[in-house]
Design a protein around this motif. Structure first.
Motif, PDB file in Angstrom:
ATOM      1  N   TYR A   1       0.816  -1.294  -0.006  1.00 39.06           N
ATOM      2  CA  TYR A   1      -0.052  -0.003   0.013  1.00 39.06           C
ATOM      3  C   TYR A   1       0.741   1.267  -0.027  1.00 39.06           C
ATOM      4  CZ  TYR A   1      -3.606   3.388   1.558  1.00 39.06           C
ATOM      5  OH  TYR A   1      -4.616   4.219   1.433  1.00 39.06           O
ATOM      6  N   THR A   2       1.846   1.419   0.779  1.00 33.95           N
ATOM      7  CA  THR A   2       2.619   2.403   0.865  1.00 33.95           C
ATOM      8  C   THR A   2       4.007   2.561  -0.218  1.00 33.95           C
ATOM      9  OG1 THR A   2       4.136   1.182   2.513  1.00 33.95           O
ATOM     10  CG2 THR A   2       2.057   2.603   3.397  1.00 33.95           C
ATOM     11  N   ILE A   3       4.282   1.483  -0.648  1.00 33.85           N
ATOM     12  CA  ILE A   3       5.337   1.350  -1.468  1.00 33.85           C
ATOM     13  C   ILE A   3       5.219   1.189  -2.980  1.00 33.85           C
ATOM     14  CG2 ILE A   3       7.691   0.675  -1.935  1.00 33.85           C
ATOM     15  CD1 ILE A   3       8.075   0.226   0.865  1.00 33.85           C
ATOM     16  N   ILE A   4       4.492   0.082  -3.346  1.00 35.29           N
ATOM     17  CA  ILE A   4       4.040  -0.403  -4.648  1.00 35.29           C
ATOM     18  C   ILE A   4       2.924   0.293  -5.266  1.00 35.29           C
ATOM     19  CG2 ILE A   4       3.425  -2.278  -5.850  1.00 35.29           C
ATOM     20  CD1 ILE A   4       6.171  -3.038  -4.521  1.00 35.29           C
ATOM     21  N   THR A   5       2.072   0.722  -4.602  1.00 40.00           N
ATOM     22  CA  THR A   5       0.972   1.567  -4.995  1.00 40.00           C
ATOM     23  C   THR A   5       1.385   3.093  -5.527  1.00 40.00           C
ATOM     24  OG1 THR A   5      -0.823   0.377  -3.551  1.00 40.00           O
ATOM     25  CG2 THR A   5      -1.548   2.329  -4.551  1.00 40.00           C
ATOM     26  N   PRO A   6       2.164   3.769  -4.709  1.00 36.68           N
ATOM     27  CA  PRO A   6       2.682   5.002  -5.273  1.00 36.68           C
ATOM     28  C   PRO A   6       3.040   4.842  -6.700  1.00 36.68           C
ATOM     29  CG  PRO A   6       3.017   5.052  -3.041  1.00 36.68           C
ATOM     30  CD  PRO A   6       2.443   3.424  -3.493  1.00 36.68           C
ATOM     31  N   LEU A   7       4.142   3.925  -6.876  1.00 33.58           N
ATOM     32  CA  LEU A   7       4.656   3.300  -8.132  1.00 33.58           C
ATOM     33  C   LEU A   7       3.476   3.278  -9.116  1.00 33.58           C
ATOM     34  CD1 LEU A   7       7.146   3.094  -9.696  1.00 33.58           C
ATOM     35  CD2 LEU A   7       7.156   0.658  -9.029  1.00 33.58           C
ATOM     36  N   LEU A   8       2.429   2.800  -9.170  1.00 36.37           N
ATOM     37  CA  LEU A   8       1.287   2.560  -9.970  1.00 36.37           C
ATOM     38  C   LEU A   8       0.881   3.589 -10.516  1.00 36.37           C
ATOM     39  CD1 LEU A   8      -0.553   0.162 -10.973  1.00 36.37           C
ATOM     40  CD2 LEU A   8      -2.004   1.114  -9.287  1.00 36.37           C
ATOM     41  N   ASN A   9       0.889   4.662  -9.982  1.00 32.97           N
ATOM     42  CA  ASN A   9       0.343   6.032 -10.509  1.00 32.97           C
ATOM     43  C   ASN A   9       1.069   6.481 -11.659  1.00 32.97           C
ATOM     44  OD1 ASN A   9      -1.107   8.460 -10.656  1.00 32.97           O
ATOM     45  ND2 ASN A   9       0.306   9.581  -9.393  1.00 32.97           N
ATOM     46  N   PRO A  10       2.577   6.880 -11.614  1.00 28.74           N
ATOM     47  CA  PRO A  10       3.383   7.226 -12.809  1.00 28.74           C
ATOM     48  C   PRO A  10       3.321   6.116 -13.946  1.00 28.74           C
ATOM     49  CG  PRO A  10       4.682   6.803 -11.075  1.00 28.74           C
ATOM     50  CD  PRO A  10       3.371   6.637 -10.452  1.00 28.74           C
ATOM     51  N   VAL A  11       3.305   4.740 -13.476  1.00 32.68           N
ATOM     52  CA  VAL A  11       3.323   3.706 -14.400  1.00 32.68           C
ATOM     53  C   VAL A  11       2.116   3.627 -15.372  1.00 32.68           C
ATOM     54  CG1 VAL A  11       3.283   1.215 -14.589  1.00 32.68           C
ATOM     55  CG2 VAL A  11       5.009   2.168 -13.338  1.00 32.68           C
ATOM     56  N   VAL A  12       1.036   3.681 -14.446  1.00 29.44           N
ATOM     57  CA  VAL A  12      -0.272   3.495 -15.438  1.00 29.44           C
ATOM     58  C   VAL A  12      -0.459   4.618 -16.137  1.00 29.44           C
ATOM     59  CG1 VAL A  12      -2.789   3.717 -14.923  1.00 29.44           C
ATOM     60  CG2 VAL A  12      -1.453   2.080 -13.668  1.00 29.44           C
ATOM     61  N   TYR A  13      -0.085   5.967 -15.506  1.00 26.77           N
ATOM     62  CA  TYR A  13      -0.526   7.039 -16.443  1.00 26.77           C
ATOM     63  C   TYR A  13       0.305   7.706 -17.419  1.00 26.77           C
ATOM     64  CZ  TYR A  13      -4.736   8.465 -13.798  1.00 26.77           C
ATOM     65  OH  TYR A  13      -5.998   8.277 -12.966  1.00 26.77           O
ATOM     66  N   SER A  14       1.570   6.819 -17.420  1.00 31.14           N
ATOM     67  CA  SER A  14       2.433   7.160 -18.467  1.00 31.14           C
ATOM     68  C   SER A  14       2.414   6.053 -19.521  1.00 31.14           C
ATOM     69  CB  SER A  14       4.082   7.007 -17.870  1.00 31.14           C
ATOM     70  OG  SER A  14       4.310   5.831 -17.289  1.00 31.14           O
ATOM     71  N   LEU A  15       2.358   4.796 -19.164  1.00 24.72           N
ATOM     72  CA  LEU A  15       2.384   3.695 -20.129  1.00 24.72           C
ATOM     73  C   LEU A  15       1.000   3.457 -20.921  1.00 24.72           C
ATOM     74  CD1 LEU A  15       4.395   0.785 -18.349  1.00 24.72           C
ATOM     75  CD2 LEU A  15       5.191   2.607 -20.091  1.00 24.72           C
ATOM     76  N   ARG A  16      -0.135   3.875 -20.142  1.00 21.55           N
ATOM     77  CA  ARG A  16      -1.434   3.530 -20.832  1.00 21.55           C
ATOM     78  C   ARG A  16      -2.235   4.864 -21.311  1.00 21.55           C
ATOM     79  NH1 ARG A  16      -4.278  -1.071 -19.549  1.00 21.55           N
ATOM     80  NH2 ARG A  16      -6.277   0.139 -19.852  1.00 21.55           N
ATOM     81  N   ASN A  17      -1.569   6.094 -20.861  1.00 23.38           N
ATOM     82  CA  ASN A  17      -2.436   7.341 -21.360  1.00 23.38           C
ATOM     83  C   ASN A  17      -1.354   8.083 -22.605  1.00 23.38           C
ATOM     84  OD1 ASN A  17      -3.066  10.185 -21.482  1.00 23.38           O
ATOM     85  ND2 ASN A  17      -4.134   9.702 -19.601  1.00 23.38           N
ATOM     86  N   LYS A  18      -2.066   7.890 -23.613  1.00 23.38           N
ATOM     87  CA  LYS A  18      -1.256   8.533 -24.838  1.00 23.38           C
ATOM     88  C   LYS A  18      -1.137  10.077 -24.753  1.00 23.38           C
ATOM     89  CE  LYS A  18      -2.066   8.770 -29.916  1.00 23.38           C
ATOM     90  NZ  LYS A  18      -1.746  10.083 -30.186  1.00 23.38           N
ATOM     91  N   GLU A  19      -1.715  10.763 -24.255  1.00 24.23           N
ATOM     92  CA  GLU A  19      -1.824  12.252 -24.056  1.00 24.23           C
ATOM     93  C   GLU A  19      -0.641  12.450 -23.049  1.00 24.23           C
ATOM     94  OE1 GLU A  19      -5.269  13.836 -22.640  1.00 24.23           O
ATOM     95  OE2 GLU A  19      -6.108  13.988 -24.493  1.00 24.23           O
ATOM     96  N   VAL A  20      -0.183  11.700 -22.262  1.00 27.15           N
ATOM     97  CA  VAL A  20       1.017  12.117 -21.224  1.00 27.15           C
ATOM     98  C   VAL A  20       1.991  11.693 -22.154  1.00 27.15           C
ATOM     99  CG1 VAL A  20       2.020  11.269 -19.234  1.00 27.15           C
ATOM    100  CG2 VAL A  20      -0.165  11.667 -18.920  1.00 27.15           C
ATOM    101  N   LYS A  21       2.069  10.528 -22.883  1.00 26.67           N
ATOM    102  CA  LYS A  21       3.416  10.112 -23.520  1.00 26.67           C
ATOM    103  C   LYS A  21       3.461  11.165 -24.607  1.00 26.67           C
ATOM    104  CE  LYS A  21       1.579   5.920 -24.336  1.00 26.67           C
ATOM    105  NZ  LYS A  21       1.676   4.517 -24.687  1.00 26.67           N
TER     106      LYS A  21
END
Length: 308
Positions: free
Chosen positions: A276-296
């Motif tokens: 919850y405290t270490i893995i989940t915060p990493l999920l935010n940049p990973v999901v929004y950078s790899l899955r989001n075309k506008e951010v890329k």
């Protein structure tokens, strides 16, 4: 004599006793994840503030979430890494209370920021003609301030109730001053504190997730009228990243803070807390950078601009 024993506890000991002597490997793993989390969130915030194409309410909330996640990890991870190297690391009651205070604020803030992002998606999809009027800068600022203000109230309630308890034990078998591990060190009955904790946790988890559920029911009802497969795909793409973060975030939070005490164990609690405290915060940049075309695309524009 009993009161005298209470006053002797001026500091706690934090550590990873369940890891035994094999602490170099988790140190390297957690340090790597921490660096990736900081780098990812800082990159997201930087891109959103530099690229004018991303100056929308959705990405404003995303930058606020990334900033909150960054501070959240700063409050927890450096001391955790230190405790992996230096065993039996002490922390004063004041520092423990401060850490718990900021952890509760930021955790609550993250939950309600995800709700604000869900509301933004609802307005964009279901009320597109009124979207720019309703989701003004003032409204976005109010939602962010409301999220932080709710976290502040919950933190004051938690920390005030917790640190009015008398403590006999000193060893917190955890890597930060979390609520239940510190509560276990109290010499007195903690029923009231447990009720407060369960009430606050239920409010912080169920109210946001209930609102998000309502928003997505309305979104689904709205997109059912869309005939074009391309429109379906575009609508789903705008919500997929947010839904992924919501499911993982609230899933981990629910298991961590709402599970029965009878199902608690040191090993399970540590594993859930690490997730919850270490893995989940990493999920935010990973999901929004790899899955989001506008951010890329925004990252590509910023990099290309700097190179040229």
């Amino acid at each position: 004599m009993q009161k005298k024993n209470f006053t002797k506890v001026k500091e706690f000991i934090l550590g990873f006793s369940s890891f035994g002597k094999h602490q170099i490997t988790p140190f390297v793993v957690f340090l790597t994840i921490y660096i990736l989390t900081l780098a990812g969130n800082i990159i997201i915030v930087t891109i959103i503030h530099i690229d004018h194409h991303l100056c929308t309410p959705m990405y404003f909330f995303l930058s606020m979430l990334a900033s909150s996640e960054t501070v959240y990890t700063l409050v927890i991870v450096p001391r955790m890494l230190s405790s992996l190297i230096f065993h039996n690391q002490p922390i004063s009651l004041a520092d423990c209370a401060t850490q718990m205070f900021f952890v509760v604020i930021l955790a609550t803030n993250n939950c309600f920021l995800l709700t604000a992002m869900g509301y933004d998606r609802y307005m964009a999809i279901c009320k597109p003609l009124r979207y720019t009027v309703i989701m003004s800068k003032g409204m976005c600022a109010q939602l962010v301030c409301g999220s932080f203000g709710t976290g502040l109230v919950m933190a004051v309630l938690h920390v005030t109730a917790m640190f009015n308890l008398p403590f006999c034990g000193t060893v917190v078998d955890h890597f930060f001053c979390d609520i239940y591990p510190v509560m276990k060190l109290s010499c007195t009955d903690t029923t009231i504190n447990e009720i407060i904790n369960y009430g606050v946790s239920s409010f912080v988890i169920f109210v946001p997730i209930g609102l998000i559920f309502i928003f997505y029911v309305l979104i689904i009802s709205s997109i059912l009228t869309i005939a074009s497969a391309e429109d379906w795909k575009k609508t789903f793409a705008t919500c997929a990243s947010h839904l992924t973060v919501v499911i993982v975030h609230y899933g981990c939070a629910s298991i961590t803070y709402l599970k029965p005490k009878s199902e608690s164990s040191i090993e399970k609690d540590l594993l859930l807390s690490v997730t919850y405290t270490i893995i989940t915060p990493l999920l935010n940049p990973v999901v929004y950078s790899l899955r989001n075309k506008e951010v890329k695309d925004g990252l590509h524009r910023v990099v290309s601009r700097n190179i040229s």
